[in-house]
Design an enzyme around this catalytic site. Structure first.
Site, PDB file in Angstrom:
ATOM      1  N   SER A  34      -3.237  -3.533  -0.769  1.00 10.83           N
ATOM      2  CA  SER A  34      -2.129  -4.220  -0.110  1.00 10.83           C
ATOM      3  C   SER A  34      -2.524  -5.650   0.217  1.00 10.83           C
ATOM      4  CB  SER A  34      -1.792  -3.461   1.174  1.00 10.83           C
ATOM      5  OG  SER A  34      -0.820  -4.158   1.903  1.00 10.83           O
ATOM      6  N   GLY A  35      -1.648  -6.609  -0.112  1.00  8.02           N
ATOM      7  CA  GLY A  35      -1.982  -8.015   0.067  1.00  8.02           C
ATOM      8  C   GLY A  35      -2.167  -8.450   1.514  1.00  8.02           C
ATOM      9  N   HIS A  36      -1.347  -7.883   2.413  1.00  8.92           N
ATOM     10  CA  HIS A  36      -1.353  -8.452   3.765  1.00  8.92           C
ATOM     11  C   HIS A  36      -2.587  -8.108   4.583  1.00  8.92           C
ATOM     12  CE1 HIS A  36       0.093  -5.019   6.410  1.00  8.92           C
ATOM     13  NE2 HIS A  36       0.457  -4.537   5.235  1.00  8.92           N
TER      14      HIS A  36
ATOM     15  N   THR B 175      12.667  -7.369 -10.292  1.00  6.29           N
ATOM     16  CA  THR B 175      12.239  -8.740 -10.588  1.00  6.29           C
ATOM     17  C   THR B 175      10.958  -9.063  -9.825  1.00  6.29           C
ATOM     18  OG1 THR B 175      14.538  -9.342 -10.886  1.00  6.29           O
ATOM     19  CG2 THR B 175      12.994 -11.157 -10.535  1.00  6.29           C
TER      20      THR B 175
ATOM     21  N   ASN C  36      -8.703   3.166   7.989  1.00  3.07           N
ATOM     22  CA  ASN C  36      -8.031   2.037   8.648  1.00  3.07           C
ATOM     23  C   ASN C  36      -8.249   1.993  10.155  1.00  3.07           C
ATOM     24  OD1 ASN C  36      -6.331   4.383   7.925  1.00  3.07           O
ATOM     25  ND2 ASN C  36      -4.918   3.497   9.410  1.00  3.07           N
TER      26      ASN C  36
ATOM     27  N   GLY D  53       0.811  -1.217   0.000  1.00  3.27           N
ATOM     28  CA  GLY D  53       0.000   0.000   0.000  1.00  3.27           C
ATOM     29  C   GLY D  53       0.844   1.266   0.000  1.00  3.27           C
TER      30      GLY D  53
ATOM     31  N   GLN E  84      -7.941  -0.849   2.956  1.00  4.07           N
ATOM     32  CA  GLN E  84      -8.816  -1.456   3.969  1.00  4.07           C
ATOM     33  C   GLN E  84     -10.156  -1.906   3.391  1.00  4.07           C
ATOM     34  OE1 GLN E  84      -8.105  -2.156   7.183  1.00  4.07           O
ATOM     35  NE2 GLN E  84      -6.081  -1.181   7.198  1.00  4.07           N
TER      36      GLN E  84
ATOM     37  N   CYS F   5       3.350   5.367  18.144  1.00  2.00           N
ATOM     38  CA  CYS F   5       4.512   5.766  18.924  1.00  2.00           C
ATOM     39  C   CYS F   5       5.486   6.500  18.003  1.00  2.00           C
ATOM     40  CB  CYS F   5       5.173   4.531  19.513  1.00  2.00           C
ATOM     41  SG  CYS F   5       6.427   4.963  20.697  1.00  2.00           S
TER      42      CYS F   5
HETATM   43  N1  PLP Z   1      -3.156   2.591   3.484  1.00  2.00           N
HETATM   44  C1  PLP Z   1      -3.952   2.109   4.454  1.00  2.00           C
HETATM   45  C2  PLP Z   1      -5.365   2.612   4.563  1.00  2.00           C
HETATM   46  C3  PLP Z   1      -3.465   1.171   5.357  1.00  2.00           C
HETATM   47  O1  PLP Z   1      -4.254   0.707   6.329  1.00  2.00           O
HETATM   48  C4  PLP Z   1      -2.126   0.720   5.218  1.00  2.00           C
HETATM   49  C5  PLP Z   1      -1.549  -0.233   6.181  1.00  2.00           C
HETATM   50  O2  PLP Z   1      -1.853  -0.212   7.360  1.00  2.00           O
HETATM   51  C6  PLP Z   1      -1.355   1.238   4.171  1.00  2.00           C
HETATM   52  C7  PLP Z   1      -1.894   2.175   3.320  1.00  2.00           C
HETATM   53  C8  PLP Z   1       0.066   0.794   3.960  1.00  2.00           C
HETATM   54  O3  PLP Z   1       0.077  -0.480   3.381  1.00  2.00           O
HETATM   55  P1  PLP Z   1       1.394  -1.396   3.453  1.00  2.00           P
HETATM   56  O4  PLP Z   1       1.515  -1.861   4.865  1.00  2.00           O
HETATM   57  O5  PLP Z   1       1.122  -2.518   2.504  1.00  2.00           O
HETATM   58  O6  PLP Z   1       2.529  -0.556   3.001  1.00  2.00           O
END
Ligand code: PLP
Length: 371
Positions: A200-202, A235, A154, A73, A182, A322
């Site tokens: 974002s994949g995770h 790559t 988020n 992301g 999100q 933090c």
């Molecule tokens: N944008 C939003 C709304 C997110 O919640 C996050 C991750 O918490 C990101 C961007 C950043 O994504 P990444 O962790 O894949 O860099």
């Protein structure tokens, strides 16, 4: 260290699911060829890459050639904003619009551009955590060239009227980007509604370090090899890309069933937590992801509550980040009008496909003991 048995921080990251891991494994083992080479081992990787890209494009509602795999992301958001800045330097239209409660991956690039002489307008998000299209219309000027509004927040999970906002921009020839990190997998998202989209994949059970930037001919942020049409050198990580495509497929297929299951859990969390004296729901209840609950408990510090819950094996987040040793209140909660005390006493409970009713029972039992 306590073992985490109840994981309720899925907005931070999610566990890689078995289907995603199984899809990835062959590309970490025998299928290790570099997709840019000419021999069979490499061509297999290139075929897998093209298949994954086509599947992602189909699910996101765009053309394959507009899907660029990135590191996540943050890179996708940076690519959108710095690419738009490059175009703005040429056109002279250096006014950008975003919101006060975007992720730092949007706000920090905007801050950099402001320091370089760009004019940035931050739209208000009110106590319900929702952007008003009329505010966008009022903020647009002749020199506005780019607007970025997230699809869902988020921290508080509020859903933004992205199609409407994008429509306003389209009529005026302004590029519209949405950070859908999100939203993807939680609500229907279509890249065809917008000019640029980040994911974002995770956040949807794929691994960390893989994401997508959807756009026509994006500005190349990384220069090097000619991968991805020379617009995103490096790559390709075939295993992560295949995993992301599988995660997108599964989340699109399961979305309705997941939301039907999570919605009553979310509403139960909201009604039971609301009974705690002083507890306040952050963001509106209606335009909200089924997987997100965010409450403030004035008089109780987020960090203390998080650590007490952690001792009971429960993982949740707070609204404070933090920064350089000092705990800053969340800019999201400040943007929706929370007081300093409210912003420093928040908890975010975020669920996924893997969250069970027993997890919610355990959290609701533990929470009052931690206050
Ligand atoms: N944008 C939003 C709304 C997110 O919640 C996050 C991750 O918490 C990101 C961007 C950043 O994504 P990444 O962790 O894949 O860099």
């Amino acid at each position: 260290m306590t073992e985490t048995t109840v994981y309720l921080d899925n907005a931070a990251t999610t566990r890689v699911t078995d289907n995603v891991l199984s899809a990835m494994l062959p590309w970490l083992k025998e299928g290790y060829g570099n997709a840019s080479a000419l021999y069979s081992l490499a061509r297999k990787s290139a075929i897998a890459l093209n298949k994954a890209r086509a599947l992602c494009a189909e699910i996101l509602g765009c053309e394959s050639r507009n899907v660029y795999f990135t590191s996540g992301g943050t890179e996708s958001d940076n690519t959108a904003i710095f690419g738009a800045a490059q175009a703005a330097r040429l056109s002279g239209r250096r006014h950008f619009i975003t919101t006060a409660f975007e992720h730092h991956a949007v706000l920090e690039p905007m801050k950099r551009l402001a320091s370089e002489g760009f004019d940035i307008t931050y739209l208000p998000v009110y106590d319900d955590g929702v952007v008003r299209p009329s505010d966008l219309e009022a903020a647009i000027r002749p020199e506005t060239s780019f607007v970025s509004v997230m699809s869902a927040n988020n921290e508080i999970g509020t859903i933004q009227p992205v199609s409407e906002l994008a429509g306003i921009c389209r009529e005026r020839g302004i590029v519209f980007h949405t950070d859908a990190v999100q939203a993807v997998g939680n609500i229907p998202v279509s890249a065809s509604d917008v000019d640029m989209l980040s994911l974002s994949g995770h956040k949807l059970h794929a691994p960390k370090g893989i994401g997508i930037f959807c756009a026509k001919d994006p500005y190349p942020m990384l220069l090097g090899g000619s991968q991805q049409g020379g617009r995103r050198a490096g790559t390709e990580n075939i295993a992560a890309i295949v995993g992301l495509a599988e995660a997108l497929r599964a989340s699109a297929e399961n979305m309705d069933a997941k939301n039907a299951r999570l919605l009553p859990l979310r509403d139960r969390l909201i009604s039971e937590i609301s009974r705690i004296p002083g507890a306040k729901l952050n963001g509106c209840r209606e335009r909200r992801l089924a997987c997100n609950v965010n409450f403030s408990f004035p008089g109780h510090e987020s960090e203390t509550m998080i650590l007490k819950l952690d001792l009971k094996g429960i993982a949740v987040s707070g609204g404070s980040a933090c920064a350089s040793g000092s705990l800053e209140p969340s800019h999201v909660l400040s943007a929706i009008g929370c007081s300093y005390d409210e912003a420093r006493s928040s908890l975010r409970i975020s669920m996924s496909d893997l969250t069970s009713e027993a997890d919610i029972d355990a959290f609701l039992k533990a929470l009052p003991e931690c206050l």
